[in-house]
Design a protein around this motif. Structure first.
Motif, PDB file in Angstrom:
ATOM      1  N   SER A  46       0.860  -1.182   0.000  1.00  0.00           N
ATOM      2  CA  SER A  46       0.000   0.000   0.000  1.00  0.00           C
ATOM      3  C   SER A  46       0.896   1.231   0.000  1.00  0.00           C
ATOM      4  O   SER A  46       1.959   1.229   0.610  1.00  0.00           O
ATOM      5  CB  SER A  46      -0.942   0.017   1.202  1.00  0.00           C
ATOM      6  OG  SER A  46      -0.228   0.189   2.400  1.00  0.00           O
ATOM      7  N   PHE A  47       0.471   2.249  -0.751  1.00  0.00           N
ATOM      8  CA  PHE A  47       1.236   3.485  -0.790  1.00  0.00           C
ATOM      9  C   PHE A  47       0.363   4.590  -1.365  1.00  0.00           C
ATOM     10  O   PHE A  47      -0.571   4.332  -2.133  1.00  0.00           O
ATOM     11  CB  PHE A  47       2.537   3.346  -1.592  1.00  0.00           C
ATOM     12  CG  PHE A  47       2.416   2.559  -2.864  1.00  0.00           C
ATOM     13  CD1 PHE A  47       2.144   3.173  -4.063  1.00  0.00           C
ATOM     14  CD2 PHE A  47       2.579   1.175  -2.847  1.00  0.00           C
ATOM     15  CE1 PHE A  47       2.033   2.431  -5.239  1.00  0.00           C
ATOM     16  CE2 PHE A  47       2.479   0.431  -4.013  1.00  0.00           C
ATOM     17  CZ  PHE A  47       2.203   1.064  -5.204  1.00  0.00           C
ATOM     18  N   PRO A  48       0.648   5.849  -0.985  1.00  0.00           N
ATOM     19  CA  PRO A  48      -0.096   6.989  -1.533  1.00  0.00           C
ATOM     20  C   PRO A  48       0.432   7.353  -2.916  1.00  0.00           C
ATOM     21  O   PRO A  48       1.640   7.286  -3.159  1.00  0.00           O
ATOM     22  CB  PRO A  48       0.172   8.098  -0.524  1.00  0.00           C
ATOM     23  CG  PRO A  48       1.501   7.757   0.051  1.00  0.00           C
ATOM     24  CD  PRO A  48       1.593   6.250   0.045  1.00  0.00           C
ATOM     25  N   ILE A  49      -0.481   7.699  -3.806  1.00  0.00           N
ATOM     26  CA  ILE A  49      -0.098   8.165  -5.139  1.00  0.00           C
ATOM     27  C   ILE A  49      -1.051   9.265  -5.574  1.00  0.00           C
ATOM     28  O   ILE A  49      -2.114   9.449  -4.982  1.00  0.00           O
ATOM     29  CB  ILE A  49      -0.090   7.030  -6.190  1.00  0.00           C
ATOM     30  CG1 ILE A  49      -1.481   6.430  -6.361  1.00  0.00           C
ATOM     31  CG2 ILE A  49       0.919   5.961  -5.837  1.00  0.00           C
ATOM     32  CD1 ILE A  49      -1.582   5.465  -7.538  1.00  0.00           C
ATOM     33  N   SER A  50      -0.684   9.961  -6.608  1.00  0.00           N
ATOM     34  CA  SER A  50      -1.566  10.927  -7.243  1.00  0.00           C
ATOM     35  C   SER A  50      -1.914  10.365  -8.618  1.00  0.00           C
ATOM     36  O   SER A  50      -1.054  10.315  -9.500  1.00  0.00           O
ATOM     37  CB  SER A  50      -0.874  12.278  -7.361  1.00  0.00           C
ATOM     38  OG  SER A  50      -1.733  13.200  -7.993  1.00  0.00           O
ATOM     39  N   ALA A  51      -3.137   9.908  -8.773  1.00  0.00           N
ATOM     40  CA  ALA A  51      -3.554   9.280 -10.033  1.00  0.00           C
ATOM     41  C   ALA A  51      -5.064   9.343 -10.158  1.00  0.00           C
ATOM     42  O   ALA A  51      -5.773   9.550  -9.171  1.00  0.00           O
ATOM     43  CB  ALA A  51      -3.088   7.839 -10.080  1.00  0.00           C
ATOM     44  N   HIS A  52      -5.550   9.141 -11.373  1.00  0.00           N
ATOM     45  CA  HIS A  52      -7.001   9.158 -11.565  1.00  0.00           C
ATOM     46  C   HIS A  52      -7.531   7.964 -12.352  1.00  0.00           C
ATOM     47  O   HIS A  52      -8.738   7.823 -12.505  1.00  0.00           O
ATOM     48  CB  HIS A  52      -7.453  10.477 -12.201  1.00  0.00           C
ATOM     49  CG  HIS A  52      -6.970  10.666 -13.607  1.00  0.00           C
ATOM     50  ND1 HIS A  52      -5.805  11.313 -13.903  1.00  0.00           N
ATOM     51  CD2 HIS A  52      -7.492  10.292 -14.786  1.00  0.00           C
ATOM     52  CE1 HIS A  52      -5.633  11.322 -15.206  1.00  0.00           C
ATOM     53  NE2 HIS A  52      -6.636  10.707 -15.772  1.00  0.00           N
ATOM     54  N   ALA A  53      -6.665   7.081 -12.838  1.00  0.00           N
ATOM     55  CA  ALA A  53      -7.148   5.917 -13.581  1.00  0.00           C
ATOM     56  C   ALA A  53      -6.174   4.759 -13.412  1.00  0.00           C
ATOM     57  O   ALA A  53      -4.973   4.959 -13.227  1.00  0.00           O
ATOM     58  CB  ALA A  53      -7.314   6.253 -15.053  1.00  0.00           C
ATOM     59  N   ILE A  54      -6.722   3.532 -13.509  1.00  0.00           N
ATOM     60  CA  ILE A  54      -5.907   2.332 -13.384  1.00  0.00           C
ATOM     61  C   ILE A  54      -6.530   1.243 -14.250  1.00  0.00           C
ATOM     62  O   ILE A  54      -7.763   1.162 -14.355  1.00  0.00           O
ATOM     63  CB  ILE A  54      -5.791   1.881 -11.915  1.00  0.00           C
ATOM     64  CG1 ILE A  54      -4.789   0.736 -11.749  1.00  0.00           C
ATOM     65  CG2 ILE A  54      -7.142   1.524 -11.333  1.00  0.00           C
ATOM     66  CD1 ILE A  54      -4.440   0.437 -10.300  1.00  0.00           C
ATOM     67  N   CYS A  55      -5.694   0.435 -14.892  1.00  0.00           N
ATOM     68  CA  CYS A  55      -6.210  -0.685 -15.678  1.00  0.00           C
ATOM     69  C   CYS A  55      -5.119  -1.737 -15.839  1.00  0.00           C
ATOM     70  O   CYS A  55      -3.940  -1.454 -15.657  1.00  0.00           O
ATOM     71  CB  CYS A  55      -6.727  -0.233 -17.043  1.00  0.00           C
ATOM     72  SG  CYS A  55      -5.429   0.310 -18.166  1.00  0.00           S
ATOM     73  N   TYR A  56      -5.538  -2.950 -16.184  1.00  0.00           N
ATOM     74  CA  TYR A  56      -4.596  -4.024 -16.465  1.00  0.00           C
ATOM     75  C   TYR A  56      -4.541  -4.242 -17.972  1.00  0.00           C
ATOM     76  O   TYR A  56      -5.570  -4.292 -18.644  1.00  0.00           O
ATOM     77  CB  TYR A  56      -5.021  -5.326 -15.777  1.00  0.00           C
ATOM     78  CG  TYR A  56      -4.107  -6.470 -16.106  1.00  0.00           C
ATOM     79  CD1 TYR A  56      -2.843  -6.546 -15.535  1.00  0.00           C
ATOM     80  CD2 TYR A  56      -4.469  -7.454 -17.004  1.00  0.00           C
ATOM     81  CE1 TYR A  56      -1.970  -7.579 -15.846  1.00  0.00           C
ATOM     82  CE2 TYR A  56      -3.607  -8.502 -17.324  1.00  0.00           C
ATOM     83  CZ  TYR A  56      -2.358  -8.557 -16.737  1.00  0.00           C
ATOM     84  OH  TYR A  56      -1.498  -9.574 -17.056  1.00  0.00           O
ATOM     85  N   SER A  57      -3.334  -4.358 -18.512  1.00  0.00           N
ATOM     86  CA  SER A  57      -3.138  -4.618 -19.936  1.00  0.00           C
ATOM     87  C   SER A  57      -2.675  -6.056 -20.111  1.00  0.00           C
ATOM     88  O   SER A  57      -1.578  -6.408 -19.662  1.00  0.00           O
ATOM     89  CB  SER A  57      -2.095  -3.660 -20.514  1.00  0.00           C
ATOM     90  OG  SER A  57      -1.715  -4.070 -21.810  1.00  0.00           O
TER      91      SER A  57
END
Length: 70
Positions: A46-57
């Motif tokens: 677990s860790f903090p990030i700055s992001a708005h989307a995630i997906c698996y390719s």
């Protein structure tokens, strides 16, 4: 923290490992905590990030995370 106490923002599933990648919002929608949970329900990372989307390719066999650059 229990994941059930937060509203889940975004989820990606790594179909190779079965791991869940879960982004849960903090103070705003782009500041999130990222949790990696294995197929048995154990927290791997677990860790903090700055992001708005995630997906698996599948073709890349990778998790992609997108963030906004101002």
């Amino acid at each position: 923290h229990s994941l059930s106490t937060f509203g889940v923002c975004r989820i990606a599933v790594d179909s190779e490992s079965g791991n869940l990648w879960i982004m849960i919002p903090k103070e705003n929608i782009n500041n999130v905590d990222l949790y990696v949970i294995d197929s048995e329900g154990r927290l791997l990372k677990s860790f903090p990030i700055s992001a708005h989307a995630i997906c698996y390719s599948r073709s890349d066999k990778a998790i992609w995370i997108a963030s906004r650059i101002d």
